[in-house]
Motif scaffolding. Structure first.
Motif, mmCIF file in Angstrom:
data_model
loop_
_atom_site.group_PDB
_atom_site.id
_atom_site.type_symbol
_atom_site.label_atom_id
_atom_site.label_comp_id
_atom_site.label_asym_id
_atom_site.label_seq_id
_atom_site.Cartn_x
_atom_site.Cartn_y
_atom_site.Cartn_z
ATOM 1 N N HIS A 184 -16.081 -22.292 -37.731
ATOM 2 C CA HIS A 184 -16.887 -22.393 -36.535
ATOM 3 C C HIS A 184 -16.322 -23.479 -35.698
ATOM 4 N N TYR A 187 -19.777 -26.955 -30.805
ATOM 5 C CA TYR A 187 -20.388 -26.718 -29.579
ATOM 6 C C TYR A 187 -19.952 -27.816 -28.494
ATOM 7 N N ASN A 201 -19.337 -22.230 -26.799
ATOM 8 C CA ASN A 201 -19.779 -22.119 -28.355
ATOM 9 C C ASN A 201 -21.126 -21.946 -28.594
#
Length: 267
Positions: A184, A187, A201
């Motif tokens: 992941h 952000y 993101n």
């Protein structure tokens, strides 16, 4: 392509910085590997030429770059390899040759299919990514010139192209170092030079990078150490990324040490 115009304007700002400089300024050493300003322009010029050739054909690019790649594999440095190609071109004459090359790239890439795949030093890229990479390298190497001349660059929202390149090369940064790519990406929330907010993101409170777009671009293009910026970095993955971020092709490159890249005070 709008990115080709952004590359042109990025280059124009650097051209205007140098156009009235003394010849002696070209031989000042920068904070980037002790390269002189003249060597920086030689580097930009030869890779702009490579980008033009890659637009012609993969074979043409291979013919041009393969001898350079062999020399590099044998231990030669890029800054030395370019000397023979430049054939004595230096100082203001090099500046003007570089600028003519900039105009040619901008004109050709403006008319190119943005999605066409082009051969490059690392993985193939789209024409859109290729000219964005030329903007990034011009901006990044331009920084050491602005720095050593004691000038602060006026930034523009076209830096978004460089930021986007930095975000999209998250996986490349890890893969290039033969490290597992985190599942992941963090952000990313940044403030543009004009004051707008830019985001990439999925939002996250525990894995994020936030601050100024210029600072983020400086880190991914390795013109500043993350600790020399005002970026707020949260989470292990984000911290690792910002410590090794690399948005350009080539072997793994480490960011500059803390407090080694800065605007030099003018005397």
């Amino acid at each position: 392509m709008e990115q080709a115009i952004d590359f042109l304007e990025e280059s124009r700002q650097l051209y205007r910085l140098m156009i009235k400089r003394e010849n002696s300024d070209y031989y000042k050493k920068t904070q980037f590997k002790d390269w002189t300003i003249d060597q920086v322009f030689g580097h930009l010029h030869i890779f702009n030429h490579a980008a033009n050739i890659s637009l012609k054909s993969s074979d043409a690019f291979d013919s041009f770059f393969t001898p350079m790649a062999v020399a590099i594999s044998n231990g030669s440095k890029l800054v030395d390899i370019q000397v023979e190609w430049l054939d004595g071109l230096s100082g203001p004459n090099l500046l003007h040759a570089w600028w003519e090359g900039v105009l040619e790239i901008s004109e050709k890439y403006t008319r190119a299919n943005p999605k066409v795949r082009l051969k490059w030093v690392g993985p193939e890229m789209s024409a859109k990514s290729s000219v964005t990479a030329r903007q990034m390298e011009t901006w990044a190497h331009g920084q050491e010139i602005f720095d050593i001349l004691g000038e602060t660059r006026v930034e523009h929202d076209r830096i978004r192209n460089i930021v986007h390149l930095g975000v999209s090369t998250f996986g490349w940064t890890f893969d290039n170092r033969q490290m597992s790519i985190p599942n992941h990406p963090p952000y990313v929330k940044l403030q543009s030079p004009s004051g707008s907010n830019w985001e990439w993101n999925e939002p996250s409170l525990i894995s994020r990078v936030e601050g100024l777009a210029v600072d983020f671009a400086s880190v991914v293009a390795q013109t500043r150490n993350v600790k020399d910026t005002s970026l707020k970095v949260t989470g292990d993955v984000a911290k690792k990324w910002m410590s090794i971020a690399q948005c350009f092709a080539g072997p793994p490159s480490d960011p500059p040490p803390v407090n080694t890249r800065f605007v030099v005070a003018r005397k």
